[in-house]
Scaffold this motif. Sequence first.
Motif, PDB file in Angstrom:
ATOM      1  N   GLN A 440     -17.802 -27.051  23.970  1.00  0.00           N
ATOM      2  CA  GLN A 440     -18.274 -27.132  24.719  1.00  0.00           C
ATOM      3  C   GLN A 440     -17.764 -25.818  24.904  1.00  0.00           C
ATOM      4  O   GLN A 440     -16.448 -25.312  24.539  1.00  0.00           O
ATOM      5  CB  GLN A 440     -17.813 -27.675  25.902  1.00  0.00           C
ATOM      6  CG  GLN A 440     -18.594 -29.786  26.269  1.00  0.00           C
ATOM      7  CD  GLN A 440     -19.951 -29.262  26.339  1.00  0.00           C
ATOM      8  OE1 GLN A 440     -20.964 -28.041  26.736  1.00  0.00           O
ATOM      9  NE2 GLN A 440     -20.823 -30.468  25.100  1.00  0.00           N
ATOM     10  N   LEU A 474     -15.809 -30.053  30.055  1.00  0.00           N
ATOM     11  CA  LEU A 474     -16.590 -30.215  29.975  1.00  0.00           C
ATOM     12  C   LEU A 474     -16.806 -31.410  28.427  1.00  0.00           C
ATOM     13  O   LEU A 474     -18.256 -32.201  28.585  1.00  0.00           O
ATOM     14  CB  LEU A 474     -17.385 -28.630  28.991  1.00  0.00           C
ATOM     15  CG  LEU A 474     -17.679 -28.001  30.615  1.00  0.00           C
ATOM     16  CD1 LEU A 474     -18.073 -26.172  30.122  1.00  0.00           C
ATOM     17  CD2 LEU A 474     -19.280 -28.808  31.315  1.00  0.00           C
ATOM     18  N   THR A 475     -15.808 -30.803  28.022  1.00  0.00           N
ATOM     19  CA  THR A 475     -16.135 -31.758  26.779  1.00  0.00           C
ATOM     20  C   THR A 475     -15.666 -33.288  27.094  1.00  0.00           C
ATOM     21  O   THR A 475     -16.039 -34.538  26.260  1.00  0.00           O
ATOM     22  CB  THR A 475     -14.785 -32.058  25.476  1.00  0.00           C
ATOM     23  OG1 THR A 475     -13.441 -31.894  25.762  1.00  0.00           O
ATOM     24  CG2 THR A 475     -14.825 -30.561  25.285  1.00  0.00           C
ATOM     25  N   TYR A 639     -26.273 -20.462  28.359  1.00  0.00           N
ATOM     26  CA  TYR A 639     -25.899 -20.634  26.461  1.00  0.00           C
ATOM     27  C   TYR A 639     -26.858 -20.308  25.777  1.00  0.00           C
ATOM     28  O   TYR A 639     -26.522 -19.901  24.972  1.00  0.00           O
ATOM     29  CB  TYR A 639     -25.109 -22.403  26.914  1.00  0.00           C
ATOM     30  CG  TYR A 639     -24.510 -22.647  25.752  1.00  0.00           C
ATOM     31  CD1 TYR A 639     -24.751 -22.149  25.045  1.00  0.00           C
ATOM     32  CD2 TYR A 639     -23.894 -23.783  26.245  1.00  0.00           C
ATOM     33  CE1 TYR A 639     -23.618 -21.993  23.580  1.00  0.00           C
ATOM     34  CE2 TYR A 639     -22.628 -24.194  25.745  1.00  0.00           C
ATOM     35  CZ  TYR A 639     -22.448 -23.375  23.885  1.00  0.00           C
ATOM     36  OH  TYR A 639     -21.887 -24.046  23.358  1.00  0.00           O
ATOM     37  N   GLU A 655     -23.328 -23.346  30.553  1.00  0.00           N
ATOM     38  CA  GLU A 655     -22.532 -23.607  29.683  1.00  0.00           C
ATOM     39  C   GLU A 655     -22.371 -25.145  30.604  1.00  0.00           C
ATOM     40  O   GLU A 655     -21.910 -25.813  29.926  1.00  0.00           O
ATOM     41  CB  GLU A 655     -22.182 -22.924  30.133  1.00  0.00           C
ATOM     42  CG  GLU A 655     -21.762 -21.402  28.857  1.00  0.00           C
ATOM     43  CD  GLU A 655     -20.571 -20.310  29.218  1.00  0.00           C
ATOM     44  OE1 GLU A 655     -19.811 -21.267  30.157  1.00  0.00           O
ATOM     45  OE2 GLU A 655     -20.516 -19.560  28.361  1.00  0.00           O
ATOM     46  N   LYS A 656     -22.503 -25.159  32.126  1.00  0.00           N
ATOM     47  CA  LYS A 656     -21.593 -26.208  32.910  1.00  0.00           C
ATOM     48  C   LYS A 656     -22.319 -25.947  33.962  1.00  0.00           C
ATOM     49  O   LYS A 656     -23.387 -25.750  34.590  1.00  0.00           O
ATOM     50  CB  LYS A 656     -20.440 -25.505  33.513  1.00  0.00           C
ATOM     51  CG  LYS A 656     -20.168 -24.532  34.474  1.00  0.00           C
ATOM     52  CD  LYS A 656     -19.009 -24.558  34.753  1.00  0.00           C
ATOM     53  CE  LYS A 656     -19.019 -23.398  35.784  1.00  0.00           C
ATOM     54  NZ  LYS A 656     -17.498 -23.576  36.893  1.00  0.00           N
ATOM     55  N   ARG A 670     -22.270 -31.041  31.804  1.00  0.00           N
ATOM     56  CA  ARG A 670     -22.562 -30.145  29.968  1.00  0.00           C
ATOM     57  C   ARG A 670     -23.768 -30.207  29.813  1.00  0.00           C
ATOM     58  O   ARG A 670     -24.849 -31.099  30.231  1.00  0.00           O
ATOM     59  CB  ARG A 670     -21.626 -30.785  29.108  1.00  0.00           C
ATOM     60  CG  ARG A 670     -22.132 -32.490  28.470  1.00  0.00           C
ATOM     61  CD  ARG A 670     -20.833 -32.657  27.851  1.00  0.00           C
ATOM     62  NE  ARG A 670     -21.121 -34.239  28.020  1.00  0.00           N
ATOM     63  CZ  ARG A 670     -22.268 -34.650  27.015  1.00  0.00           C
ATOM     64  NH1 ARG A 670     -23.397 -33.800  26.106  1.00  0.00           N
ATOM     65  NH2 ARG A 670     -22.540 -36.365  26.899  1.00  0.00           N
ATOM     66  N   GLY A 671     -24.209 -28.793  29.862  1.00  0.00           N
ATOM     67  CA  GLY A 671     -25.479 -28.398  28.862  1.00  0.00           C
ATOM     68  C   GLY A 671     -26.472 -29.149  29.641  1.00  0.00           C
ATOM     69  O   GLY A 671     -27.982 -29.142  29.949  1.00  0.00           O
TER      70      GLY A 671
END
Lengths: 731, 197
Positions: A440, A474-475, A639, A655-656, A670-671
């Motif tokens: 991430q 985020l991971t 992203y 990104e977030k 995330r994503g």
Amino acid sequence: LLLGSSAQFVKELTPFIVLLMSYEALQGVAGSLTLAPVIHQAGSGTSYGIIEAVQSAFLSPDLTDVMSLFYGLHFPLVIGSAILLWYSNRVLYQRYLYSLVACSYVSLVFYTLAPSAPPWYNGVASNLLATTSGKIGSSSLFSELARIGSLIESDKLVAFPSLHAAYVVLFSYFTIKLKRTYALVSIPIMVGVLFSTIYLGQHYITDLVAGVVGVSDLRAHRYAVGPRERLRQVKLLESSKTNRARIGAVNSTKSLGEELSRVCLETAAQENATYADFRLVNTVSEVVSVINENPASEELNDLGAGIRVLYKESGWGFADTDEVNLENIRETTRKALALARGSAKIGSKASFVKEPVHVDDWVSPKKKDPLAVSTGTKYSLLHDATGRMKEEGIVARRGQIFSTRIEKYFANSEGSKIFQDLTQTGASLIVAAKGPSGIQRRSIQQYVLGGYELLDELDLPGQAPTLTKEALALTQAEGCPTGKSDVILSADQVGLQVHESCGHPIELDRVLGYEANFAGRSFLTPDQLGKLQYGSEHVSIVMDATLAHGHGLGTFAYDDEGVQAQRKYAVKNGKFVGYLMSRGTASQVGETRSNGCMRADTYKLPIIRMTNVSLEPGDWDYDELIEDTPDGILMDTNYGWSIDQKRYNFQFNCEKGYRIKNGSLGEMIRGPGYSGITPEFWNACDAVSNQKSWVLWGTPNCGKGQPQQVMGTGHGAAPSRFRNIRIFGAS
Amino acid sequence: MSQSSTQKQTSLAQQGHRVFDMVRKFAKGAQEIEATLTSTTGEFLRFGNNELGQSQFTKSRTLSIRLASGKKQARTTTGRLDESFIQKAVEKAVDQLKTAPEDPDYLPMLGRQKYPTVNRYHERTVEESAETKAGHVGHAIDLARKNKLLASGILGTSVDEVFMLNTAGLEADYKGTGGYFSLTMDADNGNQTGAGS
């Protein structure tokens, strides 16, 4: 006429004023000298017989009036045509004036050394001009022109060569050179004036022949303002070994540009170019990076000239070179002309809307020159920032600082002379973390027209820990759901959305099909202009290159074809109302002036580009916008994206993200991604945040054209809400 | 690359030698030095909407400097070939060399080489007149008009030259011409498209 500059007008009119004053001051000189005048006797030559025959064959009061009018046009014609040329083509104007002055003084030599009397002086022919003056006193126009004619002829011994003939031939030559259709007016006038001198008994045929031949042989303008062979290759911008103080560089680029542009524009005029412009561009840029622990830097020094010409109003040619010496500029101009001639063979008439003449210098504002800050200082800052991102789980860190200075001198055949000195600064920080959901990323970046003060405002070291923490979080975060949802986009994401789904489709060259083979077309066709409801009433998008809009990468004083920076609406309260245009395309959508969007990567060919294409701020306080959203998703920082060639169907991912529940930000996701159809998406916008959260973002790397050019654009935006949008989770 | 030497190639080679002498003078402390001088000229005729919209000629040169010491290396580039700018670029590379990390896979610079001759330079590509090229474009546009289509595309030709020198004894040059033609035919305002190149 005075739109360009009053001072410039007066300055450029000076040779003409000198000519008139000289003419007046020299009245009677010939008669006062002791040299015996050449006085021809009646019946002593065939030309005298011609004058008598003309007067006896055509004599009538009406014709005498008309001929007096033509004869009196002598100076008004020159004045009028000089003003026309000054307004339309400064190179031709200068050549015209130099030719007039040179002819006058060559004639003066004849008048003083060999004064010659006119036909009426000794009765070879009747002085019908004098007769006419008495007869048409009741007509104010005729009376005035006759009076002027009388003044001109107050010196009786200046018949050979005829300046009437010389001036009117120059008048015709230069007006036709300016525009061929002017021949329909100027040639009849020339014939009328030449005939009037014979009919009125003011000149012999030999006087006229001498005047005409003198003009064609003298070709005074070619010598008067010919190529300045004494110019040598100028060594520019010698950088200091000890620092980067470049105060002298400004003058050097400008002065070299002035010298080279003269050669270019003169060459273009000699080769009958309808229009020409010249740009000298000096670019210095530096990129300093720290990737993980490793420093790297790159500096670009680029100086070159771009020359654009229009031939026969139907063929454009452009040539550039990085060898900026006199001989090569002349050669490059000819290269552009050769291309223009080739284009003209299959070209149709080029439209080219008018632009006032501009003579100006402009330096973009900055507090701290980024190129004066040492590379070591930049390394230290970036080491500090990337060092704070070094944590377990972090797999990559990168910080970069971009510094650019662009000096450009522009001149065109219409008289514009513009020097601009632009400083741009940018920075980015990016961190990547690896965890259960893969890799991430979190990042920040900003680019402005301004100085190193940007780095103080961004505070990269201060932001580094937050970015690191978010990347790691985020991971562990959940993915974005798939379906439909209300979405709030961060300001930078809105900026990119504007760039891709509004900025590109309003590029008029793209709309008209000139980019169809490479970049694509546009769904915003001209038939939709003023009709299509592009967005909701909350959506107003401006194209604004003025400094008042902010310090954006699309901010300048003049574009690269000399058009002044402007502010225009592309979308007004949701309605599609305007394109990004050039002087060559504006008329195709009914505009009479370009809105100044021609921009070039360094000294390359200018093409239509975004300036600052910005969503105007709305009324909502950002916190209130969140509170007003019962269920939705906030998406932050782009992203990736894809969009079709007409800029109609798109998808973006960020990104977030955060869930919004009951007016509050919830858990991180995330994503997050969303997709849409451009007009549907913008019509779903029901709220735009206010000026407090509006930021003019810089996009430094927009690619377009063949060979590809890279350009910086600006996009002002504030967080905005879009209702019922398709969302998805990016892998 | 070939090491053949025509008259025109010698010109870039002469420039390259002059530049390399300057680079060596300023590259204090570097064990290995390499200079690569590239020159590119191109002529591009772009058309769209059944009109020839852009005819452009472009010319540029770039000097790339690579320095190495031990297993460290640094590279800088400049488009300015004045001595002061070359000095600045070299000094930048020298600075980078001091701080660069060691590359465990670094290979020393190549020494003198013998390359087979490659002739990729075609005079006709360079000498084709703008009028002739415009005529080719005009032919494509005529075809489009006859078939009630809109043509867009590009006709491009280029000359690329490279000259490389290093302190290990390598001296090499290459000169080649290139050309390409790309055409898109649109019907129905781009909703139906065919392309080829």
